[in-house]
Motif scaffolding. Structure first.
Motif, PDB file in Angstrom:
ATOM      1  N   ASP A 200       4.012  -1.477  -4.943  1.00 42.28           N
ATOM      2  CA  ASP A 200       3.550  -0.189  -5.475  1.00 42.28           C
ATOM      3  C   ASP A 200       2.631   0.473  -4.460  1.00 42.28           C
ATOM      4  O   ASP A 200       1.459   0.125  -4.356  1.00 42.28           O
ATOM      5  CB  ASP A 200       2.835  -0.377  -6.816  1.00 42.28           C
ATOM      6  N   GLU A 201       3.152   1.413  -3.736  1.00 45.50           N
ATOM      7  CA  GLU A 201       2.412   2.146  -2.706  1.00 45.50           C
ATOM      8  C   GLU A 201       1.508   1.215  -1.907  1.00 45.50           C
ATOM      9  O   GLU A 201       0.299   1.412  -1.855  1.00 45.50           O
ATOM     10  CB  GLU A 201       1.552   3.245  -3.351  1.00 45.50           C
TER      11      GLU A 201
ATOM     12  N   SER B 151       5.313   4.235 -10.841  1.00 44.19           N
ATOM     13  CA  SER B 151       4.592   2.988 -11.127  1.00 44.19           C
ATOM     14  C   SER B 151       5.022   2.429 -12.471  1.00 44.19           C
ATOM     15  O   SER B 151       5.200   1.217 -12.617  1.00 44.19           O
ATOM     16  CB  SER B 151       3.085   3.228 -11.134  1.00 44.19           C
TER      17      SER B 151
HETATM   18 MG   LIG Z   1       1.692   5.105  -9.093  1.00 48.10          MG
END
Ligand SMILES: [Mg+2]
Ligand SMILES: Nc1ncnc2c1ncn2[C@@H]1O[C@H](COP(=O)(O)OP(=O)(O)OP(=O)(O)O)[C@@H](O)[C@H]1O
Lengths: 332, 290
Positions: A158-159, A43
């Motif tokens: 991000d995910e 991240s």
């Molecule tokens: Mg992360």
């Protein structure tokens, strides 16, 4: 255009160095996946590229131009957050139009772009709802819609699928892949789900403790991991590692063999007792306690009727061995 | 576990509390209503004959009533305006990480713990006094005519004092609300190209709407009954320039010893407060559901 280059990028929070030194080149139109264990800095790296964090030192170039100190809005990138980060008090239409409105686009142009995006993402019937009145998958699509209307140079995810249930995840995974094929825009995608990484990526970047362990296509990483970390991280179930005399016999300090590269045969070189056997229908995963070696994961066809306590004989496929030296680096 | 039996038991058990609370409210209200229909002046103890709506008639046609109603609205409106805007600004400031944050936050909350009489007296004598007050000294020092706050703008001066007392409350509630704003929303809007002003207008302010509603509702209830600040500073004067409804009721019942008139004023104040409350609920209460 969406070519992104990181040169000697370092990031520290106070005294803690999260990203020691990263060099990475992302080509225009590529689908790049960052994978790595939790807390390895995926991240953080994405946020550095987005401009939401400042680099401690190093250079970030977007399309050949230095973007290291540009504010996020000026970089021409769009981000989809894990929590979606939709604006709860705005309708779906207003959410998607927000970046256009901020860019000072005319009402008519806003409407036409929002409607085009809504059509691509199957959101046309939900445009007047609030985010709170949507399902998780629909919210995800709104977040993607908000990103695509701006026609950015690259998308950062991000995910994005981690809050969805398994079935929906598979569906959204395919939708994002299709989106990439239609738009042909650079996408950077963070995940710790390796199925997502293997299925979606043109290029996988394996991160560990803020360092890049290996960069390559999914099959490259699967076939020839450069070290023990990548070998253990890519592939499910995990690769088996054997040390000691048995490893020395095959010429390495450690040897790795994937579960799918071990066959159950009559009179193979290894014999052992079946510990756990998981019958999934299509496959059977066996944990075999091999005499003199230890526990090995074996992947067999779904028809194999072996159970706890059975004696089996195993034969590794000779050309599928991965050899590693004392430092854990691949010897190929 | 809402079986019929348990619900009956629950009702039975909370009934003493409910009855007590109800009596607590209804007895004074009924007594006030009763007194408001009597001629009941402590200076002329000649029996207390029933006079119908006479008290109401005199109270409502008294010129000071209109003045007081207007003053009440101005006071409440002014304080709300200052505290909501000031509270938002303070909350935005305190939300940023800075040196000595803990101490600064406690200091900001401090005025809320000072008794109204005390703070009003401090303001009156140490700040707003044209001769000895700090403002007067500063003005004289700079060569200006000092402002006689309580002589020339009594209601404004009281508004400032009351706003100073209520600013911490608004700041505190708005700060808490601001801190509950999802950081990713702000980052998303930043990526969407929103500058600070846009982020404030489109993201933070809508997020604060509910908290602002709460501040307005709670403050209105308390501000309608502001009393001590008026009593210790201007006594409602000069003339009726700073008389509010609450103060007018006090004047009628305790300065003119007219219990009947005071009661009528009290009932009128209750009715007006309810009208304001309903009006507010209608106007902004819809922010509270969802
Ligand atoms: Mg992360
Ligand atoms: N603002 C911050 N201040 C200090 N340390 C931080 C900060 N943000 C992240 N870190 C640290 O940086 C490291 C990397 O965090 P990051 O969020 O990038 O991990 P990640 O790879 O995304 O993990 P996950 O898969 O769990 O999301 C972690 O050890 C984290 O504790």
């Amino acid at each position: 255009m969406g070519k992104i280059t990181l040169k000697n990028v370092k990031k520290a929070f106070g005294d803690v160095s999260v990203i020691p030194d990263i060099n990475l080149q992302i080509e225009n139109g590529e689908f790049v996946v960052f994978v790595g264990p939790s807390g390895c800095g995926k991240s953080t790296l994405l946020r550095l590229i987005a401009g939401l964090e400042d680099v401690t030192s190093g250079l970030i170039e977007i399309d050949g131009k230095d973007a290291t100190h540009l504010p996020p809005a000026k970089r021409g990138l769009a981000m989809v957050f894990q929590s979606y980060a939709l604006y709860p008090h705005m309708s779906v239409r207003k959410n998607i139009a927000f970046p256009l409105k901020m860019a000072g686009m005319s009402e008519a142009e806003q409407t036409s772009r929002v409607e085009r995006a809504a059509k691509v993402l199957n959101l046309t019937n939900y445009l007047d709802r609030r985010p709170g009145q949507l399902s998780g998958g629909q919210r995800q699509r709104v977040a993607i819609g908000r990103a695509i209307v701006r026609e950015p140079a690259a998308f950062l995810f991000d995910e994005p699928l981690s809050n969805l249930d398994a079935a929906l995840r598979v569906g959204m995974r395919q939708e994002i892949t299709e989106l990439h094929q239609t738009l042909k825009t650079t996408m950077i995608y963070v995940t710790h789900d390796q199925v997502e990484a293997m299925t979606m990526a043109d290029k996988i970047v394996v991160l560990n403790a803020g360092n890049i362990e290996q960069v390559g296509s999914p099959l490259e990483l699967y076939r020839s991991p450069v070290n023990l970390f990548v070998a253990g991280f890519i592939g499910s179930p995990k690769m088996n590692f054997v040390e000691g005399t048995e490893a020395a016999k095959h010429g390495g300090a450690t040897i790795g063999i994937r579960p799918e590269h071990i066959d159950i045969v009559e009179g193979g070189p290894w014999t052992g007792t079946v510990g756990l056997s998981e019958h999934l229908g299509s496959d059977t995963f066996l944990k075999v306690q091999v005499d003199g070696i230890g526990t090995l994961n074996v992947r067999a066809s779904g028809e194999v009727g072996r159970h706890h306590g059975d004696r089996v004989s195993l034969a590794p496929q000779a050309d599928k061995f991965h050899r590693f030296n004392k430092d854990g680096r691949s010897m190929k | 576990m809402a079986t019929k039996a348990s619900r009956t038991a629950a009702r039975l058990m909370i009934s003493p509390a409910v009855i007590l609370l109800f009596a607590w409210m209804i007895v004074p209200l009924v007594l006030t209503l009763y007194f408001s229909f009597l001629r009941y002046n402590l200076l002329t103890p000649s029996g207390n004959p029933f006079v119908g709506f006479e008290n109401y008639y005199w109270f409502l046609t008294d010129p000071s009533f209109t003045a007081a109603a207007v003053n009440t609205l101005l006071l409440v409106g002014g304080v709300l305006l200052i505290t909501v805007i000031g509270g938002i600004l303070f909350a935005l400031l305190l939300d940023r990480p800075m040196f000595g944050q803990g101490i600064i936050r406690i200091m900001v909350i401090a005025p809320f713990f000072v008794m109204p009489t005390v703070s009003a007296l401090v303001w009156k004598n140490m700040f707003m006094n044209p001769v000895n007050g700090i403002f007067g000294r500063i003005a004289t020092g700079l060569g200006f005519e000092p402002i006689d706050f309580f002589g020339n703008m009594p209601l404004g001066a009281i508004t400032i004092i009351v706003a100073w007392q209520w600013l911490p409350f608004a700041t505190l509630i708005l700060l808490t609300a601001l801190q509950s704003l999802d950081q990713e929303q702000l980052e998303a809007s930043e990526m969407d190209g929103a500058n600070w002003l846009n982020r404030f207008w489109y993201i933070m302010l809508p997020h604060l709407a509910r908290a602002i509603t709460v501040v307005i509702l709670i403050q209105t209830i308390f501000l309608l009954s502001v009393f001590a600040e008026i009593l210790v500073t201007t006594n409602g004067g000069p003339g009726t320039a700073s008389t509010t409804l609450t103060y007018l009721v006090y004047v009628a019942s305790l300065l003119q010893y007219d219990v009947g008139m005071g009661s009528a004023g009290g009932v009128v104040a209750v009715v007006l407060a309810n009208i304001v409350a309903i009006f507010l609920m209608r106007m902004i209460g819809k922010n509270l559901d969802a």
